[in-house]
Design a protein around this motif. Structure first.
Motif, mmCIF file in Angstrom:
data_model
loop_
_atom_site.group_PDB
_atom_site.id
_atom_site.type_symbol
_atom_site.label_atom_id
_atom_site.label_comp_id
_atom_site.label_asym_id
_atom_site.label_seq_id
_atom_site.Cartn_x
_atom_site.Cartn_y
_atom_site.Cartn_z
ATOM 1 N N ASP A 1 0.886 -1.163 0.000
ATOM 2 C CA ASP A 1 0.000 0.000 0.000
ATOM 3 C C ASP A 1 0.923 1.212 0.000
ATOM 4 N N ALA A 2 0.998 1.899 -1.121
ATOM 5 C CA ALA A 2 1.955 3.007 -1.260
ATOM 6 C C ALA A 2 1.489 4.268 -0.547
ATOM 7 N N THR A 3 0.226 4.328 -0.139
ATOM 8 C CA THR A 3 -0.337 5.518 0.524
ATOM 9 C C THR A 3 -1.274 5.052 1.638
ATOM 10 N N ALA A 4 -0.716 4.743 2.785
ATOM 11 C CA ALA A 4 -1.502 4.075 3.837
ATOM 12 C C ALA A 4 -2.661 4.925 4.356
ATOM 13 N N GLY A 5 -2.439 6.230 4.552
ATOM 14 C CA GLY A 5 -3.519 7.125 4.993
ATOM 15 C C GLY A 5 -4.234 6.603 6.226
ATOM 16 N N ASN A 6 -5.541 6.486 6.157
ATOM 17 C CA ASN A 6 -6.308 5.994 7.311
ATOM 18 C C ASN A 6 -6.270 4.479 7.461
ATOM 19 N N GLY A 7 -5.604 3.805 6.541
ATOM 20 C CA GLY A 7 -5.361 2.378 6.707
ATOM 21 C C GLY A 7 -6.382 1.444 6.090
ATOM 22 N N ASN A 8 -7.351 2.000 5.382
ATOM 23 C CA ASN A 8 -8.394 1.109 4.836
ATOM 24 C C ASN A 8 -7.851 0.156 3.772
ATOM 25 N N ASP A 9 -6.974 0.660 2.917
ATOM 26 C CA ASP A 9 -6.410 -0.218 1.880
ATOM 27 C C ASP A 9 -5.402 -1.197 2.474
ATOM 28 N N GLY B 1 -3.656 11.773 -3.419
ATOM 29 C CA GLY B 1 -4.344 12.892 -2.777
ATOM 30 C C GLY B 1 -3.861 13.087 -1.354
ATOM 31 N N TYR B 2 -4.750 13.587 -0.510
ATOM 32 C CA TYR B 2 -4.364 13.935 0.866
ATOM 33 C C TYR B 2 -5.219 13.168 1.857
ATOM 34 N N LEU B 3 -4.683 13.095 3.062
ATOM 35 C CA LEU B 3 -5.400 12.437 4.150
ATOM 36 C C LEU B 3 -6.576 13.325 4.539
ATOM 37 N N ASP C 1 7.971 6.957 5.401
ATOM 38 C CA ASP C 1 8.889 7.457 4.366
ATOM 39 C C ASP C 1 8.087 7.618 3.081
ATOM 40 N N SER C 2 8.660 8.377 2.168
ATOM 41 C CA SER C 2 7.997 8.550 0.874
ATOM 42 C C SER C 2 8.038 7.251 0.071
ATOM 43 N N HIS C 3 6.952 6.994 -0.621
ATOM 44 C CA HIS C 3 6.938 5.812 -1.490
ATOM 45 C C HIS C 3 7.981 5.930 -2.608
ATOM 46 N N LYS D 1 -1.183 20.280 1.996
ATOM 47 C CA LYS D 1 0.186 20.380 1.457
ATOM 48 C C LYS D 1 0.896 19.025 1.526
ATOM 49 N N LEU D 2 0.368 18.131 2.348
ATOM 50 C CA LEU D 2 0.988 16.803 2.463
ATOM 51 C C LEU D 2 0.324 15.799 1.514
ATOM 52 N N SER D 3 -0.198 16.346 0.435
ATOM 53 C CA SER D 3 -0.787 15.514 -0.616
ATOM 54 C C SER D 3 0.330 14.796 -1.391
ATOM 55 N N THR D 4 -0.040 13.748 -2.074
ATOM 56 C CA THR D 4 0.914 13.139 -3.009
ATOM 57 C C THR D 4 1.248 14.162 -4.088
ATOM 58 N N PHE E 1 3.350 2.440 3.162
ATOM 59 C CA PHE E 1 4.118 3.692 3.232
ATOM 60 C C PHE E 1 3.202 4.869 3.531
ATOM 61 N N ASP E 2 3.687 5.813 4.297
ATOM 62 C CA ASP E 2 3.071 7.139 4.354
ATOM 63 C C ASP E 2 4.096 8.119 4.909
ATOM 64 N N ILE E 3 3.967 9.365 4.490
ATOM 65 C CA ILE E 3 4.888 10.387 5.003
ATOM 66 C C ILE E 3 4.368 10.994 6.298
ATOM 67 N N GLN E 4 3.150 10.630 6.705
ATOM 68 C CA GLN E 4 2.571 11.220 7.921
ATOM 69 C C GLN E 4 2.423 10.159 9.012
HETATM 70 N N1 SAM Z 1 -5.215 4.536 1.324
HETATM 71 C C1 SAM Z 1 -5.699 5.460 2.324
HETATM 72 C C2 SAM Z 1 -6.838 4.868 3.115
HETATM 73 O O1 SAM Z 1 -7.228 3.730 2.864
HETATM 74 O O2 SAM Z 1 -7.320 5.543 4.015
HETATM 75 C C3 SAM Z 1 -5.970 6.832 1.792
HETATM 76 C C4 SAM Z 1 -4.764 7.527 1.271
HETATM 77 S S1 SAM Z 1 -4.863 9.290 1.275
HETATM 78 C C5 SAM Z 1 -5.973 9.600 -0.019
HETATM 79 C C6 SAM Z 1 -3.281 9.701 0.579
HETATM 80 C C7 SAM Z 1 -2.122 9.501 1.541
HETATM 81 O O3 SAM Z 1 -0.908 9.618 0.824
HETATM 82 C C8 SAM Z 1 -2.054 10.522 2.681
HETATM 83 O O4 SAM Z 1 -2.127 9.873 3.910
HETATM 84 C C9 SAM Z 1 -0.677 11.173 2.489
HETATM 85 O O5 SAM Z 1 -0.010 11.458 3.700
HETATM 86 C C10 SAM Z 1 0.053 10.093 1.721
HETATM 87 N N2 SAM Z 1 1.229 10.587 0.985
HETATM 88 C C11 SAM Z 1 1.445 11.795 0.420
HETATM 89 N N3 SAM Z 1 2.644 11.825 -0.175
HETATM 90 C C12 SAM Z 1 3.227 10.617 0.032
HETATM 91 C C13 SAM Z 1 4.472 10.047 -0.327
HETATM 92 N N4 SAM Z 1 5.371 10.725 -1.059
HETATM 93 N N5 SAM Z 1 4.729 8.774 0.058
HETATM 94 C C14 SAM Z 1 3.826 8.059 0.780
HETATM 95 N N6 SAM Z 1 2.612 8.551 1.146
HETATM 96 C C15 SAM Z 1 2.316 9.807 0.775
#
Ligand code: SAM
Length: 195
Positions: A26-34, A100-102, A79-81, A108-111, A51-54
């Motif tokens: 999962d390259a963008t973990a966010g809230n963890g659903n994926d 996108g963003y969390l 860390d960044s994906h 600003k912490l969007s992909t 992965f997530d940067i937050q």
């Molecule tokens: N998959 C998530 C879920 O199931 O809730 C939703 C993801 S959310 C739309 C996008 C996520 O990408 C945010 O949590 C953001 O912090 C993260 N993000 C932004 N830039 C990133 C990067 N360079 N590497 C990894 N994650 C990143």
């Protein structure tokens, strides 16, 4: 199959690849659903890299996994994906990006296009033949529209002998609904150049 939205469709495209998966991302973990979806639908021996940067996102993901007794399957990486190949050298069976963003956090912490494409490029090189990557993109706001365009331009020139690349979208929804790119590796060859 339920025709729903890009995120649910991503699960439906990925699900058939999970039964025998060893390593998924999962390259963008966010809230963890994926991440939860990947952990729930893979064998116990599978490792899920998330992965997530937050830290905020990874903490939510950790709580979700712990509540379902699945924490042991997942490596949470702050860390960044785009540094994916620092952590992963093995073949990958499935990779999910939800751009996108969390929700509720700093936009600003969007992909962003450069790191997204770098990460996708690294992951495609590691993808198993028969492996699938999904990328959900959000063209309904300006930053998302630009990212969507950049992702399209990258995917559109992948070698068609190596990758099947499709785009799924709802066509009767207002305000530029999310799109889903689905990429399957069909054989092993250099990535660029349609021949
Ligand atoms: N998959 C998530 C879920 O199931 O809730 C939703 C993801 S959310 C739309 C996008 C996520 O990408 C945010 O949590 C953001 O912090 C993260 N993000 C932004 N830039 C990133 C990067 N360079 N590497 C990894 N994650 C990143």
């Amino acid at each position: 199959m339920v025709v729903a939205n890009a995120v649910r469709m991503a699960h439906q495209f990925i699900l058939p690849r999970l039964a025998n998966a060893r390593t998924v991302v999962d390259a963008t973990a966010g809230n963890g659903n994926d991440t939860l979806f990947l952990a729930e639908n893979t064998p116990d021996a599978t490792t899920v890299f998330a992965f997530d940067i937050q830290q905020q996102g990874l903490s939510k993901t950790e709580t979700l996994l712990t509540g379902r007794n699945l924490r042991h399957k997942v490596r949470l990486i702050l860390d960044s994906h785009s540094h994916l190949n620092k952590y992963l050298h093995q073949q990958l069976d499935a990779v999910m990006f939800n751009l996108g963003y969390l929700p509720g956090s700093d936009h600003k912490l969007s992909t962003n296009p450069a790191t997204t494409i770098e990460a996708a490029h690294q992951a495609l090189q590691l993808l198993n033949i028969g492996g699938v990557m999904t990328i959900a993109v959000y063209p309904g706001y300006e930053h998302g529209r630009l990212e969507c365009q950049a992702v399209y331009e990258y995917l559109a020139i992948l070698n068609q002998k190596v990758f099947s690349v499709a785009c799924w979208s709802m066509v009767n929804q207002k305000n530029n609904p999310p799109l889903l790119y689905v990429i399957e590796k069909i054989r092993s060859e250099p990535l660029e150049g349609i021949t």
